[in-house]
Design an enzyme around this catalytic site. Sequence first.
Site, mmCIF file in Angstrom:
data_model
loop_
_atom_site.group_PDB
_atom_site.id
_atom_site.type_symbol
_atom_site.label_atom_id
_atom_site.label_comp_id
_atom_site.label_asym_id
_atom_site.label_seq_id
_atom_site.Cartn_x
_atom_site.Cartn_y
_atom_site.Cartn_z
ATOM 1 N N LEU A 1 0.811 -1.210 0.000
ATOM 2 C CA LEU A 1 0.000 0.000 0.000
ATOM 3 C C LEU A 1 0.847 1.263 0.000
ATOM 4 C CD1 LEU A 1 -2.790 -0.878 2.607
ATOM 5 C CD2 LEU A 1 -3.049 -0.716 0.129
ATOM 6 N N GLY B 1 7.385 4.073 3.670
ATOM 7 C CA GLY B 1 7.857 5.214 4.440
ATOM 8 C C GLY B 1 9.305 5.036 4.841
ATOM 9 N N GLY B 2 9.783 5.953 5.658
ATOM 10 C CA GLY B 2 11.189 5.910 6.028
ATOM 11 C C GLY B 2 11.552 4.717 6.882
ATOM 12 N N MET B 3 10.673 4.324 7.815
ATOM 13 C CA MET B 3 10.979 3.215 8.707
ATOM 14 C C MET B 3 10.266 1.938 8.317
ATOM 15 S SD MET B 3 10.975 4.909 12.508
ATOM 16 C CE MET B 3 10.890 3.262 13.238
ATOM 17 N N GLY B 4 9.173 2.040 7.583
ATOM 18 C CA GLY B 4 8.393 0.836 7.347
ATOM 19 C C GLY B 4 7.679 0.828 6.015
ATOM 20 N N LYS C 1 1.731 -3.151 8.831
ATOM 21 C CA LYS C 1 2.936 -2.318 8.817
ATOM 22 C C LYS C 1 4.119 -3.139 9.287
ATOM 23 C CE LYS C 1 4.838 2.100 10.382
ATOM 24 N NZ LYS C 1 4.555 3.367 11.092
ATOM 25 N N ASP D 1 1.732 14.583 16.034
ATOM 26 C CA ASP D 1 1.893 14.766 14.586
ATOM 27 C C ASP D 1 0.534 14.839 13.897
ATOM 28 O OD1 ASP D 1 3.371 15.183 12.295
ATOM 29 O OD2 ASP D 1 3.687 13.061 11.883
#
Length: 542
Positions: free
Chosen positions: A24, A27-30, A46, A137
């Site tokens: 889907l 991202g930076g970490m996952g 995730k 956030d």
Amino acid sequence: MRWEKAETIRPGQRVGRFTVLAELASGGMGRVYLARSPGGRTVALKTLITDSADDRRRFAREVECARRVHGVYTASVVDADPGAAVPWMAQEYVPAPSLRDLVEACGVLDSDALHWVAAGMAEALASLHTAGLVHRDIKPSNVLLPVEGPRLIDFGISQAHDLTRTQSALGTVAYASPEQARGEPTAEASDVFSLGATLFYLAAGRPPYADIEQLSAIELLMRAASGRTDVSGLDPELHGLIHPCLEPNPGMRPTPAELVSYCAGHLGTGPAGRAGGGVLDARWTAAIERHRAERTDALRAAILHLGEDGPAASASAEAGREERTRPAPSPPPTARLTGPARTGVLGRVRRPRVLAGVSAVVAALVALLVFRPWEDAGSTGRAGTPDLPVRILEVESEQPGVCPDGEATSADGFATPRPAVPSGRGFTSDDRKLCVVVSTAPGMTVNRFRNVTAFEDTEAGGQGGWSVRVEFGDRDAEAFAELTGRVAGRSGDSDSLAVVQGDDRLLVKVRIIGSITGGEAVIATRLGRNQAAFLASALGAE
């Protein structure tokens, strides 16, 4: 202590008890996958793709935070294993666009619709704060909007009150509270400010700062830290809702419960009476339903492609570790790059005699920034279709860190301000270390390579390490030759090409020193084995 990096997860593989259907987002970490339980429940799965102890701790904290939140306006956790070799978390799948997507596509909200969305977001914050957490956030891209009501997502930097960091401020500057921008401790009131900034965006189509597109990152940071917002042009009917949220003094801001009560009074029958999207503009409702239909069709297609009865391979690090980590056989390279390794400018290709007539490949690797292990150690790379089309675009500039999310931000927290990136033109590497801004030139799109090969350069005098070679179809070969000829010889970063997927994912950036003809190119050299394997996989090697 180090752990194995996350594996390449393909449709049909299993993570825990869930079978992966499709990817889907990245991202930076996952990475986030669409997956399904044995009973047929669809989830957003995730996984952590980095391997540091700090990242694993952050992921475990995210899982803990998400598990503590229970509410109709948040995405619930179905299952998780943060201690697995490849940490993962399965959450409720919400097939809906974000508030940011909707504003960009459909325009701003009217007063009634905005109060309805505000009530749902305030209820989500109430659930979060009741669990003793601060989100930290809140912004338009972190709120999904199905017709049933908003869903607050991404608890990646949420923290319990006793864990709030004072050394650095996180989040997005344009929606951060003044105390957060100053790097001070954040509490529930900080989320309320970010909620107010998000609501202003829904009403005005911009964050609550004047001339934000012309501001440098440091100027925006200074305005955010001092609370110098600009709410001019706001509908007077919305003043009573948004102005109190944007109070510079945290103690003067309303609580989420007070916001819910205020919105209910405005709506008359209360938020619950407006469920089903009846209060939304027809454009928004149509966009939400269209997004749901597209995701539903994609889900059906993924299930059909996977097959109901096909065996699912295990994606756990414990299963078949020896086979996956066995050294891959090195296919005979068809090209060898020579030249000074540290300059980033490689010389002409010296070809084996049997292929002496093939044109020289002159692409030089600048940075490969994705890390995954070899999925099939026996594969030498074959023709295949990438999971997403691969675009090759001209580079305009680059900067360290993650590309700003359409706004000016910073490389790490707020410590290193960076300029804004034009919408749709920023691509970030998976390790979050490089943001490439592409030009508006059309570039080219490759839906299928004729051949993709990862091989180890073992020739005497060669570059060493692993390389990735692609072979284009005839029409794509012509387009690639024209594109490389146009880029070669330019100054600065503009002599490079970005190989990208999706809306924001950078696979590799290569520098071009001459037109590449003949339909073949070694686009990456001197890689680690895992790096080369994942790049080949992303490009469609089977």
